[in-house]
Scaffold this active site. Structure first.
Site, PDB file in Angstrom:
ATOM      1  N   GLY A  10       0.841  -1.025  -0.183  1.00 13.90           N
ATOM      2  CA  GLY A  10      -0.039   0.060  -0.163  1.00 13.90           C
ATOM      3  C   GLY A  10       1.044   1.424   0.133  1.00 13.90           C
ATOM      4  N   GLY A  13      -0.269   4.774  -1.205  1.00 14.28           N
ATOM      5  CA  GLY A  13      -1.274   5.436  -0.780  1.00 14.28           C
ATOM      6  C   GLY A  13      -0.938   6.706   0.020  1.00 14.28           C
ATOM      7  N   GLN A  14      -2.043   7.310   0.650  1.00  9.73           N
ATOM      8  CA  GLN A  14      -1.627   8.522   1.498  1.00  9.73           C
ATOM      9  C   GLN A  14      -0.463   8.673   2.307  1.00  9.73           C
ATOM     10  OE1 GLN A  14      -4.464  10.046   4.251  1.00  9.73           O
ATOM     11  NE2 GLN A  14      -3.775  12.276   4.399  1.00  9.73           N
ATOM     12  N   ASP A  51      -0.762  -7.636  -5.771  1.00 10.18           N
ATOM     13  CA  ASP A  51      -2.091  -7.593  -5.101  1.00 10.18           C
ATOM     14  C   ASP A  51      -1.919  -8.338  -3.957  1.00 10.18           C
ATOM     15  OD1 ASP A  51      -4.874  -7.991  -4.337  1.00 10.18           O
ATOM     16  OD2 ASP A  51      -5.496  -8.423  -6.395  1.00 10.18           O
ATOM     17  N   TYR A 141     -15.472  -0.988   7.852  1.00 11.00           N
ATOM     18  CA  TYR A 141     -14.095  -0.414   7.811  1.00 11.00           C
ATOM     19  C   TYR A 141     -13.527  -0.847   9.410  1.00 11.00           C
ATOM     20  CZ  TYR A 141     -10.031   2.828   8.208  1.00 11.00           C
ATOM     21  OH  TYR A 141      -8.566   3.328   8.446  1.00 11.00           O
ATOM     22  N   LYS A 145     -10.929  -3.322  11.261  1.00 11.56           N
ATOM     23  CA  LYS A 145      -9.748  -2.962  12.172  1.00 11.56           C
ATOM     24  C   LYS A 145      -9.957  -3.546  13.544  1.00 11.56           C
ATOM     25  CE  LYS A 145      -7.469  -0.306   9.320  1.00 11.56           C
ATOM     26  NZ  LYS A 145      -6.184  -0.717   8.609  1.00 11.56           N
ATOM     27  N   ILE A 171      -5.352  11.418   9.331  1.00  8.98           N
ATOM     28  CA  ILE A 171      -3.971  12.038   8.983  1.00  8.98           C
ATOM     29  C   ILE A 171      -4.164  13.109   8.048  1.00  8.98           C
ATOM     30  CG2 ILE A 171      -1.715  11.481   8.147  1.00  8.98           C
ATOM     31  CD1 ILE A 171      -2.586   9.845  10.789  1.00  8.98           C
TER      32      ILE A 171
HETATM   33  P1  NAD Z   1      -4.895   4.921   1.048  1.00 13.96           P
HETATM   34  O1  NAD Z   1      -6.425   4.647   0.618  1.00 13.96           O
HETATM   35  O2  NAD Z   1      -4.501   6.285   0.729  1.00 13.96           O
HETATM   36  O3  NAD Z   1      -3.806   3.877   0.572  1.00 13.96           O
HETATM   37  C1  NAD Z   1      -3.971   2.590   0.447  1.00 13.96           C
HETATM   38  C2  NAD Z   1      -3.208   2.111  -0.481  1.00 13.96           C
HETATM   39  O4  NAD Z   1      -3.570   0.603  -0.646  1.00 13.96           O
HETATM   40  C3  NAD Z   1      -3.425   2.313  -1.907  1.00 13.96           C
HETATM   41  O5  NAD Z   1      -2.415   3.014  -2.582  1.00 13.96           O
HETATM   42  C4  NAD Z   1      -4.214   1.117  -2.592  1.00 13.96           C
HETATM   43  O6  NAD Z   1      -3.660   1.152  -4.008  1.00 13.96           O
HETATM   44  C5  NAD Z   1      -3.397   0.141  -1.964  1.00 13.96           C
HETATM   45  N1  NAD Z   1      -4.029  -1.230  -1.957  1.00 13.96           N
HETATM   46  C6  NAD Z   1      -5.485  -1.347  -1.941  1.00 13.96           C
HETATM   47  N2  NAD Z   1      -5.768  -2.751  -2.035  1.00 13.96           N
HETATM   48  C7  NAD Z   1      -4.392  -3.236  -2.306  1.00 13.96           C
HETATM   49  C8  NAD Z   1      -4.318  -4.588  -2.641  1.00 13.96           C
HETATM   50  N3  NAD Z   1      -5.049  -5.477  -2.539  1.00 13.96           N
HETATM   51  N4  NAD Z   1      -3.019  -4.945  -2.615  1.00 13.96           N
HETATM   52  C9  NAD Z   1      -1.939  -3.876  -2.547  1.00 13.96           C
HETATM   53  N5  NAD Z   1      -2.187  -2.767  -2.239  1.00 13.96           N
HETATM   54  C10 NAD Z   1      -3.555  -2.269  -2.180  1.00 13.96           C
HETATM   55  O7  NAD Z   1      -4.722   4.739   2.485  1.00 13.96           O
HETATM   56  P2  NAD Z   1      -3.959   5.490   3.578  1.00 13.96           P
HETATM   57  O8  NAD Z   1      -4.703   6.664   4.023  1.00 13.96           O
HETATM   58  O9  NAD Z   1      -2.642   5.610   3.161  1.00 13.96           O
HETATM   59  O10 NAD Z   1      -4.065   4.315   4.853  1.00 13.96           O
HETATM   60  C11 NAD Z   1      -3.018   3.552   5.203  1.00 13.96           C
HETATM   61  C12 NAD Z   1      -3.509   2.618   6.270  1.00 13.96           C
HETATM   62  O11 NAD Z   1      -3.472   3.332   7.271  1.00 13.96           O
HETATM   63  C13 NAD Z   1      -4.713   1.942   5.863  1.00 13.96           C
HETATM   64  O12 NAD Z   1      -4.601   0.807   6.731  1.00 13.96           O
HETATM   65  C14 NAD Z   1      -5.754   2.870   6.854  1.00 13.96           C
HETATM   66  O13 NAD Z   1      -6.682   1.906   7.220  1.00 13.96           O
HETATM   67  C15 NAD Z   1      -4.833   3.177   8.144  1.00 13.96           C
HETATM   68  N6  NAD Z   1      -5.321   4.658   8.506  1.00 13.96           N
HETATM   69  C16 NAD Z   1      -5.232   5.765   7.639  1.00 13.96           C
HETATM   70  C17 NAD Z   1      -5.614   7.080   8.296  1.00 13.96           C
HETATM   71  C18 NAD Z   1      -5.862   8.014   7.355  1.00 13.96           C
HETATM   72  O14 NAD Z   1      -6.390   9.144   8.013  1.00 13.96           O
HETATM   73  N7  NAD Z   1      -5.282   8.053   6.316  1.00 13.96           N
HETATM   74  C19 NAD Z   1      -6.302   7.034   9.571  1.00 13.96           C
HETATM   75  C20 NAD Z   1      -6.279   5.618  10.283  1.00 13.96           C
HETATM   76  C21 NAD Z   1      -5.997   4.437   9.635  1.00 13.96           C
HETATM   77  C1  AKB Z   2     -11.143   7.544   7.459  1.00 11.13           C
HETATM   78  O1  AKB Z   2     -11.803   8.426   7.521  1.00 11.13           O
HETATM   79  O2  AKB Z   2     -11.616   6.347   7.057  1.00 11.13           O
HETATM   80  C2  AKB Z   2      -9.652   7.218   7.893  1.00 11.13           C
HETATM   81  C3  AKB Z   2      -9.512   6.827   9.147  1.00 11.13           C
HETATM   82  C4  AKB Z   2      -9.740   7.721  10.426  1.00 11.13           C
HETATM   83  O3  AKB Z   2      -9.327   5.660   9.531  1.00 11.13           O
HETATM   84  N1  AKB Z   2      -8.892   8.633   7.893  1.00 11.13           N
END
Ligand code: NAD
Ligand code: AKB
Length: 317
Positions: A10, A13-14, A51, A141, A145, A171
């Site tokens: 991943g 991602g962000q 994947d 979701y 978790k 985040i």
């Molecule tokens: P995001 O959606 O920006 O990135 C997720 C990445 O995972 C994407 O690039 C997507 O292409 C990839 N992905 C999806 N399915 C996949 C698969 N089957 N195989 C390989 N890659 C795959 O998410 P994020 O915001 O970067 O979050 C990363 C993690 O942090 C997640 O587990 C999320 O639950 C957790 N999280 C994020 C936040 C937030 O505010 N961003 C808050 C709490 C928890």
């Molecule tokens: C979402 O809004 O789904 C995420 C998180 C807080 O897990 N940014």
């Protein structure tokens, strides 16, 4: 430089994009493998298309690069998950099982799996939500978790696999765009502000949510992963906190630099998700066990966000 070999799933991602860069500063850059569903830019280190639902492909990559640690970030977030709950459950759980199983079988040194404030529901205390609280999430979701946290704890206790986890708040960062969450407005709003565009917020003005600035989120992740194992009392996932704010408060913070910034509110289905989440989090376990301390508050984050986004948009002109 540290000798571990890291796989980030991943990584596009962000959070993954920023964490990959940070890990490449701590570990040898060619020992940090960035993997995602789609091809990533290879300029700073090795990449793989993966994947995470494909356990055999994951195993090949782990063997090929002699991986010793996995950061498993891939997931479907809260808002996107509600559009197709069974699909979100399948991706979030099956990818986690693949990671846990390969890590157990190949005796990897450490695994990182982020959880979220989404594990809490309306039965939990709304303010200063404690580490050990009733967990009845209202999104698929959040359910995934909670289940993931319990599986992480199970693999630690049953097999001794060193799985570590943080319950991230929303985040906020300038480096990358969020992917289908409920807290996304807190990133979008800055992009509209620096472009002098009015912003229509999908949450009401008074919706208070816990948030964390990206540099603090990355530092927390690295600090947790560096902490001695015997200091860690929480093997589900640590509460993590920094600031909490409402759309009205972030607007006021932005207006200190951009007084003409305009916002309207049109709550959609994400309002109900936000209303089920805590307004603030008690992270005393993280502070006591491995010394967590955030650096940014709302105003220092706003100044930093606007500074970086102004440069980004100027360079795009
Ligand atoms: P995001 O959606 O920006 O990135 C997720 C990445 O995972 C994407 O690039 C997507 O292409 C990839 N992905 C999806 N399915 C996949 C698969 N089957 N195989 C390989 N890659 C795959 O998410 P994020 O915001 O970067 O979050 C990363 C993690 O942090 C997640 O587990 C999320 O639950 C957790 N999280 C994020 C936040 C937030 O505010 N961003 C808050 C709490 C928890
Ligand atoms: C979402 O809004 O789904 C995420 C998180 C807080 O897990 N940014």
């Amino acid at each position: 430089m540290k000798q571990d070999r890291i796989l980030i799933i991943g990584a596009g991602g962000q959070i993954g994009a920023v964490l990959t860069e940070a890990l490449r500063e701590v570990y040898q850059p060619d020992h940090v493998i960035a993997a995602d569903l789609r091809a990533l830019s290879p300029q700073d280190g090795p990449t793989e298309i993966l994947d995470a639902l494909d356990g055999a492909a994951l195993e090949e990559i782990v063997k090929k690069w002699r991986i010793t640690q996995i950061y498993h970030l891939a997931a479907i977030l809260s808002a996107n998950g509600e559009k197709n709950p069974l699909w979100a459950w399948d991706i979030n759980m099956r990818s986690l099982f693949n990671v846990l199983e390969i890590s157990r079988q190949r005796q990897l040194a450490k695994v990182y799996f982020p959880s979220s404030i989404a594990v809490f529901g309306r039965e939990a205390s709304h303010h200063n939500t404690p580490q050990y609280e009733v967990l009845i999430p209202e999104t698929v979701y959040g359910i995934s978790k909670v289940a993931g946290e319990n599986w992480a704890n199970y693999y630690y206790r049953r097999y001794g696999l060193d799985v570590r986890s943080l319950r991230y708040p929303g985040i906020v960062g300038y480096q990358s765009m969020p992917g289908g969450g409920t807290t996304d407005y807190a990133v979008d709003i800055y992009h509209y502000a620096v472009q002098n565009k009015p912003y229509e917020c999908f949450l009401s003005a008074h919706t208070r949510l816990p948030m964390l600035y990206m540099p603090d989120a990355i530092r927390a992740t690295l600090e947790l992963m560096e902490a001695p194992s015997n200091h860690l009392s929480v093997r589900t996932s640590y509460n993590l906190a920094s600031m909490s704010f409402t759309p009205e408060e972030v607007t006021a913070s932005i207006r200190k630099s951009i007084p003409s910034f305009k916002i309207t509110h049109k709550p959609d289905f994400r309002q109900a998700i936000a209303d089920s989440w805590p307004a603030s989090i008690d992270d005393s376990a993280a502070r006591a066990d491995w010394g967590w301390k955030p650096e940014f508050d709302l105003d220092t984050m706003t100044v930093d966000m606007l500074k970086h986004l102004e440069v980004q948009y100027r360079n795009e002109e």
